[in-house]
Design a protein around this motif. Structure first.
Motif, PDB file in Angstrom:
ATOM      1  N   THR A  43       1.064  -1.053  -0.126  1.00 12.55           N
ATOM      2  CA  THR A  43       0.021  -0.104   0.060  1.00 12.55           C
ATOM      3  C   THR A  43       1.028   1.540  -0.380  1.00 12.55           C
ATOM      4  O   THR A  43       0.454   2.466  -0.739  1.00 12.55           O
ATOM      5  CB  THR A  43      -1.050  -0.649   1.386  1.00 12.55           C
ATOM      6  OG1 THR A  43      -0.137  -0.399   2.385  1.00 12.55           O
ATOM      7  CG2 THR A  43      -2.025  -1.334   1.028  1.00 12.55           C
ATOM      8  N   ARG A  80      -9.876   6.402   4.494  1.00 12.27           N
ATOM      9  CA  ARG A  80     -11.095   5.360   3.753  1.00 12.27           C
ATOM     10  C   ARG A  80     -11.497   4.534   5.318  1.00 12.27           C
ATOM     11  O   ARG A  80     -10.723   4.235   6.233  1.00 12.27           O
ATOM     12  CB  ARG A  80     -10.677   4.030   3.329  1.00 12.27           C
ATOM     13  CG  ARG A  80      -9.961   4.212   1.744  1.00 12.27           C
ATOM     14  CD  ARG A  80      -9.574   3.522   0.967  1.00 12.27           C
ATOM     15  NE  ARG A  80     -10.378   1.993   0.835  1.00 12.27           N
ATOM     16  CZ  ARG A  80      -9.952   1.367   0.929  1.00 12.27           C
ATOM     17  NH1 ARG A  80      -8.389   0.936   1.393  1.00 12.27           N
ATOM     18  NH2 ARG A  80     -10.362  -0.167   1.430  1.00 12.27           N
ATOM     19  N   SER A 115     -14.342   1.101   7.396  1.00 11.07           N
ATOM     20  CA  SER A 115     -15.142   0.441   6.691  1.00 11.07           C
ATOM     21  C   SER A 115     -16.700   0.355   7.323  1.00 11.07           C
ATOM     22  O   SER A 115     -16.795   1.686   7.568  1.00 11.07           O
ATOM     23  CB  SER A 115     -14.529  -1.257   7.574  1.00 11.07           C
ATOM     24  OG  SER A 115     -14.326  -0.216   9.189  1.00 11.07           O
ATOM     25  N   LEU A 168      -9.086   2.122   7.423  1.00 16.60           N
ATOM     26  CA  LEU A 168      -8.576   1.424   6.484  1.00 16.60           C
ATOM     27  C   LEU A 168      -7.699   1.961   6.112  1.00 16.60           C
ATOM     28  O   LEU A 168      -7.728   3.370   5.564  1.00 16.60           O
ATOM     29  CB  LEU A 168      -9.608   0.567   5.412  1.00 16.60           C
ATOM     30  CG  LEU A 168     -10.709   0.268   6.058  1.00 16.60           C
ATOM     31  CD1 LEU A 168     -11.852   0.067   5.021  1.00 16.60           C
ATOM     32  CD2 LEU A 168     -10.429  -1.681   6.423  1.00 16.60           C
ATOM     33  N   PHE A 205      -5.821  -0.398  -1.561  1.00 19.15           N
ATOM     34  CA  PHE A 205      -6.444  -1.717  -1.844  1.00 19.15           C
ATOM     35  C   PHE A 205      -5.817  -2.279  -3.015  1.00 19.15           C
ATOM     36  O   PHE A 205      -5.744  -1.840  -4.080  1.00 19.15           O
ATOM     37  CB  PHE A 205      -7.982  -1.702  -1.534  1.00 19.15           C
ATOM     38  CG  PHE A 205      -8.417  -3.047  -1.843  1.00 19.15           C
ATOM     39  CD1 PHE A 205      -8.587  -4.048  -0.892  1.00 19.15           C
ATOM     40  CD2 PHE A 205      -8.966  -3.108  -3.272  1.00 19.15           C
ATOM     41  CE1 PHE A 205      -9.374  -5.237  -1.454  1.00 19.15           C
ATOM     42  CE2 PHE A 205      -9.214  -4.667  -3.432  1.00 19.15           C
ATOM     43  CZ  PHE A 205      -9.223  -5.414  -2.066  1.00 19.15           C
ATOM     44  N   ALA A 230      -4.609  -4.996  -4.512  1.00 17.49           N
ATOM     45  CA  ALA A 230      -5.299  -6.795  -4.905  1.00 17.49           C
ATOM     46  C   ALA A 230      -4.412  -7.327  -6.730  1.00 17.49           C
ATOM     47  O   ALA A 230      -4.382  -7.025  -7.628  1.00 17.49           O
ATOM     48  CB  ALA A 230      -6.100  -6.997  -5.551  1.00 17.49           C
ATOM     49  N   ALA A 263      -3.495  -1.740  -7.379  1.00 12.40           N
ATOM     50  CA  ALA A 263      -4.225  -0.803  -6.223  1.00 12.40           C
ATOM     51  C   ALA A 263      -5.327   0.066  -6.810  1.00 12.40           C
ATOM     52  O   ALA A 263      -4.682   0.558  -7.808  1.00 12.40           O
ATOM     53  CB  ALA A 263      -2.823  -0.369  -5.249  1.00 12.40           C
TER      54      ALA A 263
END
Length: 180
Positions: free
Chosen positions: A19, A48, A50, A56, A60, A62, A66
Protein backbone atom coordinates in the motif's frame (compact mmCIF):
# COMPACT_ATOMS: atom_id res chain seq x y z
CA UNK A 1 -16.58 34.56 -1.45
CA UNK A 2 -13.45 32.41 -1.49
CA UNK A 3 -13.61 28.70 -0.66
CA UNK A 4 -11.31 25.79 0.03
CA UNK A 5 -12.55 22.66 -1.78
CA UNK A 6 -11.48 19.09 -0.99
CA UNK A 7 -12.07 16.48 -3.70
CA UNK A 8 -11.54 12.73 -3.29
CA UNK A 9 -9.99 10.85 -6.21
CA UNK A 10 -9.81 7.09 -6.78
CA UNK A 11 -6.48 6.62 -8.58
CA UNK A 12 -5.64 3.22 -10.13
CA UNK A 13 -2.01 2.09 -9.86
CA UNK A 14 -0.46 -0.95 -11.53
CA UNK A 15 2.47 -3.29 -10.72
CA UNK A 16 2.67 -2.58 -6.98
CA UNK A 17 3.13 -4.89 -4.03
CA UNK A 18 2.43 -2.75 -0.95
CA UNK A 19 0.00 0.00 0.00
CA UNK A 20 2.89 2.39 0.73
CA UNK A 21 4.30 1.88 -2.75
CA UNK A 22 0.82 2.33 -4.26
CA UNK A 23 0.27 5.61 -2.40
CA UNK A 24 3.67 7.00 -3.45
CA UNK A 25 3.07 6.12 -7.10
CA UNK A 26 -0.51 7.47 -7.04
CA UNK A 27 0.62 10.81 -5.60
CA UNK A 28 3.40 11.06 -8.17
CA UNK A 29 1.10 10.08 -11.04
CA UNK A 30 -1.55 12.59 -9.94
CA UNK A 31 1.04 15.35 -9.56
CA UNK A 32 2.28 14.74 -13.09
CA UNK A 33 -1.25 14.96 -14.49
CA UNK A 34 -2.04 18.19 -12.59
CA UNK A 35 1.25 20.02 -13.21
CA UNK A 36 2.06 22.58 -14.46
CA UNK A 37 -1.51 23.85 -14.94
CA UNK A 38 -2.76 23.07 -11.43
CA UNK A 39 0.46 23.11 -9.42
CA UNK A 40 -1.38 24.84 -6.57
CA UNK A 41 -3.56 21.76 -5.85
CA UNK A 42 -2.42 20.03 -2.68
CA UNK A 43 -2.32 16.23 -2.90
CA UNK A 44 -2.54 14.02 0.21
CA UNK A 45 -3.54 10.51 1.19
CA UNK A 46 -7.25 10.00 1.57
CA UNK A 47 -8.93 8.25 4.45
CA UNK A 48 -11.03 5.14 4.17
CA UNK A 49 -13.20 3.44 6.74
CA UNK A 50 -15.04 0.15 6.78
CA UNK A 51 -18.82 0.06 7.21
CA UNK A 52 -18.15 -0.63 10.90
CA UNK A 53 -16.11 2.57 11.21
CA UNK A 54 -12.72 0.82 11.31
CA UNK A 55 -9.83 2.84 9.82
CA UNK A 56 -8.46 1.29 6.60
CA UNK A 57 -5.28 2.00 4.61
CA UNK A 58 -5.71 4.56 1.79
CA UNK A 59 -5.02 1.90 -0.87
CA UNK A 60 -6.52 -1.47 -1.69
CA UNK A 61 -4.02 -3.82 -3.36
CA UNK A 62 -5.05 -6.98 -5.21
CA UNK A 63 -3.17 -8.92 -7.90
CA UNK A 64 -0.40 -6.28 -8.02
CA UNK A 65 -2.91 -3.53 -8.82
CA UNK A 66 -4.21 -0.91 -6.41
CA UNK A 67 -6.94 1.65 -6.06
CA UNK A 68 -5.69 4.59 -3.99
CA UNK A 69 -7.85 7.19 -2.25
CA UNK A 70 -6.30 10.67 -2.54
CA UNK A 71 -7.57 14.03 -1.33
CA UNK A 72 -6.98 17.03 -3.60
CA UNK A 73 -7.39 20.50 -2.09
CA UNK A 74 -7.62 23.79 -3.91
CA UNK A 75 -8.80 27.33 -3.25
CA UNK A 76 -11.45 28.82 -5.51
CA UNK A 77 -11.88 32.59 -5.53
CA UNK A 78 -14.72 35.00 -6.28
CA UNK A 79 -17.64 32.56 -6.19
CA UNK A 80 -21.16 33.35 -5.15
CA UNK A 81 -22.03 30.01 -3.48
CA UNK A 82 -20.26 26.94 -2.13
CA UNK A 83 -21.91 24.78 -4.82
CA UNK A 84 -20.32 26.98 -7.47
CA UNK A 85 -16.90 26.51 -5.87
CA UNK A 86 -17.41 22.73 -5.80
CA UNK A 87 -18.34 22.65 -9.51
CA UNK A 88 -15.32 24.75 -10.46
CA UNK A 89 -12.88 22.59 -8.49
CA UNK A 90 -14.34 19.35 -9.79
CA UNK A 91 -14.27 20.61 -13.39
CA UNK A 92 -10.71 21.96 -13.23
CA UNK A 93 -9.32 18.83 -11.58
CA UNK A 94 -11.45 16.48 -13.68
CA UNK A 95 -10.18 17.99 -16.94
CA UNK A 96 -6.67 16.86 -16.07
CA UNK A 97 -7.43 13.54 -14.35
CA UNK A 98 -9.06 11.65 -17.20
CA UNK A 99 -10.98 8.48 -16.25
CA UNK A 100 -10.41 9.02 -12.52
CA UNK A 101 -13.57 9.17 -10.41
CA UNK A 102 -13.91 12.33 -8.28
CA UNK A 103 -16.18 13.19 -5.37
CA UNK A 104 -16.40 16.54 -3.58
CA UNK A 105 -15.85 15.83 0.12
CA UNK A 106 -16.20 19.31 1.58
CA UNK A 107 -16.28 23.00 0.77
CA UNK A 108 -15.10 25.43 3.44
CA UNK A 109 -15.56 29.20 3.06
CA UNK A 110 -12.34 31.11 3.70
CA UNK A 111 -12.22 34.19 5.88
CA UNK A 112 -10.90 37.39 4.27
CA UNK A 113 -7.39 37.07 5.74
CA UNK A 114 -7.24 33.28 5.63
CA UNK A 115 -5.14 31.40 3.05
CA UNK A 116 -3.24 34.53 1.93
CA UNK A 117 -0.08 32.43 1.60
CA UNK A 118 -1.66 30.41 -1.21
CA UNK A 119 -3.24 33.29 -3.13
CA UNK A 120 -0.09 33.77 -5.20
CA UNK A 121 -0.15 30.14 -6.25
CA UNK A 122 -3.85 30.26 -6.98
CA UNK A 123 -3.51 33.46 -8.96
CA UNK A 124 -0.50 32.33 -10.99
CA UNK A 125 -1.68 28.90 -12.00
CA UNK A 126 -5.34 29.51 -11.29
CA UNK A 127 -6.07 31.81 -14.18
CA UNK A 128 -7.97 28.92 -15.72
CA UNK A 129 -9.76 28.27 -12.43
CA UNK A 130 -13.35 28.95 -13.39
CA UNK A 131 -13.11 30.25 -16.91
CA UNK A 132 -15.44 33.19 -16.40
CA UNK A 133 -13.62 35.04 -13.63
CA UNK A 134 -10.05 34.78 -14.85
CA UNK A 135 -9.33 38.50 -14.89
CA UNK A 136 -11.34 39.08 -11.72
CA UNK A 137 -9.21 36.70 -9.76
CA UNK A 138 -6.08 38.64 -10.53
CA UNK A 139 -7.53 42.17 -10.62
CA UNK A 140 -10.16 42.16 -7.86
CA UNK A 141 -8.13 39.98 -5.56
CA UNK A 142 -5.03 42.14 -5.68
CA UNK A 143 -6.66 45.58 -5.96
CA UNK A 144 -9.92 45.19 -4.06
CA UNK A 145 -9.04 43.15 -1.01
CA UNK A 146 -5.32 43.21 -0.38
CA UNK A 147 -4.79 46.97 -0.59
CA UNK A 148 -8.11 48.56 0.32
CA UNK A 149 -10.58 45.75 1.11
CA UNK A 150 -12.45 47.85 3.67
CA UNK A 151 -13.11 50.64 1.16
CA UNK A 152 -14.58 48.22 -1.34
CA UNK A 153 -16.94 46.63 1.16
CA UNK A 154 -18.06 49.68 3.16
CA UNK A 155 -18.89 52.17 0.40
CA UNK A 156 -21.65 50.24 -1.32
CA UNK A 157 -19.30 48.64 -3.83
CA UNK A 158 -20.48 45.11 -2.96
CA UNK A 159 -23.49 45.70 -5.19
CA UNK A 160 -21.20 46.54 -8.09
CA UNK A 161 -18.96 43.58 -7.24
CA UNK A 162 -22.03 41.32 -6.97
CA UNK A 163 -23.19 42.49 -10.40
CA UNK A 164 -19.78 41.63 -11.81
CA UNK A 165 -20.03 38.16 -10.29
CA UNK A 166 -23.58 37.78 -11.63
CA UNK A 167 -22.28 38.64 -15.08
CA UNK A 168 -19.60 35.97 -14.73
CA UNK A 169 -21.88 33.21 -13.57
CA UNK A 170 -23.77 32.85 -16.87
CA UNK A 171 -20.47 32.61 -18.73
CA UNK A 172 -19.43 29.76 -16.46
CA UNK A 173 -22.78 28.06 -16.92
CA UNK A 174 -22.39 28.37 -20.68
CA UNK A 175 -18.96 26.75 -20.45
CA UNK A 176 -20.38 23.85 -18.45
CA UNK A 177 -23.13 23.38 -21.03
CA UNK A 178 -20.54 23.47 -23.86
CA UNK A 179 -18.51 20.74 -22.13
CA UNK A 180 -21.53 18.40 -22.01
Amino acid sequence: MDCRVVVEAAVPVYDVETTDEAVRIAISKTGEMLNPDLNYVEISMGTRTSPDGEQLPPAFVAADEALVALELEMSVFNVEREEHAARIARKEIGQRLHDIPLKVLRVEPLEDGEDHGNHGNGDEGGDGGDGGSNHDRGDDRDDGRDGDGSDGSDNGDPDAEGDAEDDLLPEFEEMVEDER
